[in-house]
Motif scaffolding. Structure first.
Motif, PDB file in Angstrom:
ATOM      1  N   ARG A  71       0.823  -1.210   0.000  1.00 10.97           N
ATOM      2  CA  ARG A  71       0.000   0.000   0.000  1.00 10.97           C
ATOM      3  C   ARG A  71       0.859   1.264   0.000  1.00 10.97           C
ATOM      4  N   ALA A  72       1.949   1.229   0.750  1.00 10.58           N
ATOM      5  CA  ALA A  72       2.835   2.400   0.803  1.00 10.58           C
ATOM      6  C   ALA A  72       3.396   2.713  -0.580  1.00 10.58           C
ATOM      7  N   ARG A  73       3.872   1.699  -1.275  1.00 11.91           N
ATOM      8  CA  ARG A  73       4.409   1.899  -2.622  1.00 11.91           C
ATOM      9  C   ARG A  73       3.305   2.344  -3.584  1.00 11.91           C
ATOM     10  N   ALA A  74       2.123   1.756  -3.444  1.00  8.32           N
ATOM     11  CA  ALA A  74       1.005   2.115  -4.321  1.00  8.32           C
ATOM     12  C   ALA A  74       0.585   3.571  -4.147  1.00  8.32           C
ATOM     13  N   HIS A  75       0.780   4.097  -2.926  1.00  8.00           N
ATOM     14  CA  HIS A  75       0.419   5.490  -2.647  1.00  8.00           C
ATOM     15  C   HIS A  75       1.585   6.449  -2.847  1.00  8.00           C
ATOM     16  N   GLY A  76       2.668   5.959  -3.445  1.00  8.22           N
ATOM     17  CA  GLY A  76       3.738   6.852  -3.855  1.00  8.22           C
ATOM     18  C   GLY A  76       4.918   6.994  -2.918  1.00  8.22           C
ATOM     19  N   TYR A  77       4.994   6.162  -1.864  1.00 10.74           N
ATOM     20  CA  TYR A  77       6.148   6.266  -0.969  1.00 10.74           C
ATOM     21  C   TYR A  77       7.402   5.793  -1.695  1.00 10.74           C
ATOM     22  N   GLY A 155      -3.519 -18.684  11.860  1.00 12.48           N
ATOM     23  CA  GLY A 155      -4.816 -19.136  12.351  1.00 12.48           C
ATOM     24  C   GLY A 155      -5.956 -18.178  12.093  1.00 12.48           C
ATOM     25  N   TYR A 156      -5.732 -17.157  11.253  1.00 11.09           N
ATOM     26  CA  TYR A 156      -6.786 -16.190  10.952  1.00 11.09           C
ATOM     27  C   TYR A 156      -7.854 -16.841  10.071  1.00 11.09           C
ATOM     28  N   THR A 157      -9.108 -16.471  10.291  1.00  5.71           N
ATOM     29  CA  THR A 157     -10.205 -16.966   9.465  1.00  5.71           C
ATOM     30  C   THR A 157     -10.273 -16.191   8.154  1.00  5.71           C
ATOM     31  N   ASN A 158     -10.985 -16.777   7.187  1.00  2.00           N
ATOM     32  CA  ASN A 158     -11.171 -16.077   5.911  1.00  2.00           C
ATOM     33  C   ASN A 158     -11.819 -14.712   6.123  1.00  2.00           C
ATOM     34  N   LYS A 159     -12.796 -14.658   7.031  1.00  2.00           N
ATOM     35  CA  LYS A 159     -13.512 -13.410   7.290  1.00  2.00           C
ATOM     36  C   LYS A 159     -12.565 -12.341   7.845  1.00  2.00           C
ATOM     37  N   LYS A 160     -11.714 -12.747   8.793  1.00  2.00           N
ATOM     38  CA  LYS A 160     -10.772 -11.802   9.392  1.00  2.00           C
ATOM     39  C   LYS A 160      -9.773 -11.306   8.350  1.00  2.00           C
ATOM     40  N   ILE A 161      -9.268 -12.226   7.527  1.00  2.00           N
ATOM     41  CA  ILE A 161      -8.312 -11.832   6.486  1.00  2.00           C
ATOM     42  C   ILE A 161      -8.974 -10.885   5.487  1.00  2.00           C
ATOM     43  N   SER A 162     -10.206 -11.170   5.134  1.00  2.00           N
ATOM     44  CA  SER A 162     -10.914 -10.314   4.172  1.00  2.00           C
ATOM     45  C   SER A 162     -11.075  -8.901   4.722  1.00  2.00           C
ATOM     46  N   GLU A 163     -11.299  -8.783   6.036  1.00  2.00           N
ATOM     47  CA  GLU A 163     -11.427  -7.465   6.659  1.00  2.00           C
ATOM     48  C   GLU A 163     -10.087  -6.728   6.655  1.00  2.00           C
ATOM     49  N   LEU A 165      -7.565  -7.118   4.593  1.00  2.00           N
ATOM     50  CA  LEU A 165      -7.094  -6.809   3.252  1.00  2.00           C
ATOM     51  C   LEU A 165      -8.130  -6.074   2.404  1.00  2.00           C
ATOM     52  N   SER A 166      -9.303  -5.822   2.993  1.00  2.00           N
ATOM     53  CA  SER A 166     -10.391  -5.135   2.271  1.00  2.00           C
ATOM     54  C   SER A 166     -10.770  -5.900   0.998  1.00  2.00           C
ATOM     55  N   LEU A 167     -10.853  -7.208   1.134  1.00  2.00           N
ATOM     56  CA  LEU A 167     -11.269  -8.071   0.033  1.00  2.00           C
ATOM     57  C   LEU A 167     -12.462  -8.905   0.489  1.00  2.00           C
ATOM     58  N   SER A 168     -13.186  -9.483  -0.459  1.00  2.00           N
ATOM     59  CA  SER A 168     -14.333 -10.313  -0.103  1.00  2.00           C
ATOM     60  C   SER A 168     -13.868 -11.665   0.441  1.00  2.00           C
ATOM     61  N   SER A 169     -14.714 -12.283   1.250  1.00  2.00           N
ATOM     62  CA  SER A 169     -14.392 -13.612   1.785  1.00  2.00           C
ATOM     63  C   SER A 169     -14.250 -14.629   0.660  1.00  2.00           C
ATOM     64  N   LYS A 170     -15.024 -14.437  -0.410  1.00  2.00           N
ATOM     65  CA  LYS A 170     -14.942 -15.340  -1.560  1.00  2.00           C
ATOM     66  C   LYS A 170     -13.562 -15.253  -2.216  1.00  2.00           C
ATOM     67  N   THR A 171     -13.027 -14.029  -2.316  1.00  2.00           N
ATOM     68  CA  THR A 171     -11.696 -13.847  -2.902  1.00  2.00           C
ATOM     69  C   THR A 171     -10.636 -14.513  -2.038  1.00  2.00           C
ATOM     70  N   ILE A 172     -10.755 -14.347  -0.724  1.00  2.00           N
ATOM     71  CA  ILE A 172      -9.794 -14.979   0.194  1.00  2.00           C
ATOM     72  C   ILE A 172      -9.875 -16.494   0.072  1.00  2.00           C
ATOM     73  N   SER A 173     -11.096 -17.015  -0.053  1.00  2.00           N
ATOM     74  CA  SER A 173     -11.283 -18.455  -0.206  1.00  2.00           C
ATOM     75  C   SER A 173     -10.593 -18.963  -1.468  1.00  2.00           C
ATOM     76  N   THR A 174     -10.646 -18.152  -2.535  1.00  2.00           N
ATOM     77  CA  THR A 174      -9.978 -18.520  -3.787  1.00  2.00           C
ATOM     78  C   THR A 174      -8.467 -18.579  -3.595  1.00  2.00           C
ATOM     79  N   TYR A 175      -7.926 -17.551  -2.922  1.00  2.00           N
ATOM     80  CA  TYR A 175      -6.481 -17.541  -2.636  1.00  2.00           C
ATOM     81  C   TYR A 175      -6.091 -18.752  -1.788  1.00  2.00           C
ATOM     82  N   LYS A 176      -6.917 -19.045  -0.792  1.00  2.00           N
ATOM     83  CA  LYS A 176      -6.646 -20.179   0.093  1.00  2.00           C
ATOM     84  C   LYS A 176      -6.592 -21.480  -0.700  1.00  2.00           C
ATOM     85  N   SER A 177      -7.549 -21.674  -1.602  1.00  2.00           N
ATOM     86  CA  SER A 177      -7.586 -22.890  -2.412  1.00  2.00           C
ATOM     87  C   SER A 177      -6.339 -23.003  -3.284  1.00  2.00           C
TER      88      SER A 177
END
Length: 210
Positions: A71-77, A155-163, A165-177
């Motif tokens: 995020r830092a690099r994306a915002h120009g740091y 040990g983080y849940t998909n829901k916690k990771i999605s929060e 990273l500001s991504l959907s739980s479905k996206t996290i599930s895809t990454y996990k798979s």
């Protein structure tokens, strides 16, 4: 620059933050050092202060060092970024490099090596120190998959990771798979056990190199 380097240390452990601050002051006389355990506060500092160097770990309190760097690099740091981390696995070193960090070194390296890394990064050199990796450990994960991997083995849940990273739980599930498939395991428990084996393998490699 080295006599007035504004440095931000981000680490979840107060003792480690103090130790890193001392290392910076010994390596870069007259440097100004800021500390935080929060990636959120760290991001605010990077935006509002002219921070020349960020030193951080991969594992942060309720956050992730890789995501902070992305995020830092994306915002120009454009300042220097050095990971001084408790995790020295090649996958993490490679991900840090791909995300735009300037160096990565393990916390258990000798003090002179840590100081050398700080000075070298500030001077514009890349400092990525790792032991050679064996084929089994050399699984190719994308940057985002590595970030998700880091949370999953904590040990983080998909829901916690999605929060986080500001991504959907479905996206996290895809990454996990994808991660489970790449490591040829069927569960996070197997993945965590595999990671433990990789750490033992890395320790053996370090003994062989020494």
């Amino acid at each position: 620059m080295m006599s007035e380097t504004k440095t931000l240390v981000i680490d979840s452990q107060p003792l480690m933050r103090d130790a890193l601050e001392q290392l910076v002051l010994e390596s870069l006389p007259k440097a100004q050092v800021f500390q935080t355990n929060s990636a959120i506060f760290g991001a605010q500092m990077v935006r509002n202060q002219h921070i020349d160097l960020v030193i951080l770990d991969v594992s942060l309190e309720n956050s992730d060092g890789f995501e902070f760097v992305r995020r830092a690099r994306a915002h120009g740091y454009r300042g220097k970024i050095l990971f001084i981390s408790s995790n020295s696995h090649p996958m993490y070193v490679n991900t840090a490099q791909k995300l735009g960090a300037n160096g990565y070194i393990a916390k258990n390296e000798p003090i002179p090596a840590l100081k050398e890394a700080i000075i070298s990064v500030v001077r514009g050199y890349a400092m990525f120190k790792q032991a050679p990796c064996r084929k089994r450990s050399n699984v190719a994960l994308s940057n985002r998959e590595t970030i998700v991997f880091n949370y999953l083995v904590k040990g983080y849940t998909n829901k916690k990771i999605s929060e986080l990273l500001s991504l959907s739980s479905k996206t996290i599930s895809t990454y996990k798979s994808r991660i489970l498939e790449k490591y040829s395991v069927s569960s996070i428990v197997e993945l965590m056990n595999l990671q433990e084996h990789m750490y033992v393998e890395m320790a053996e490699l370090k003994k062989d190199v020494a």
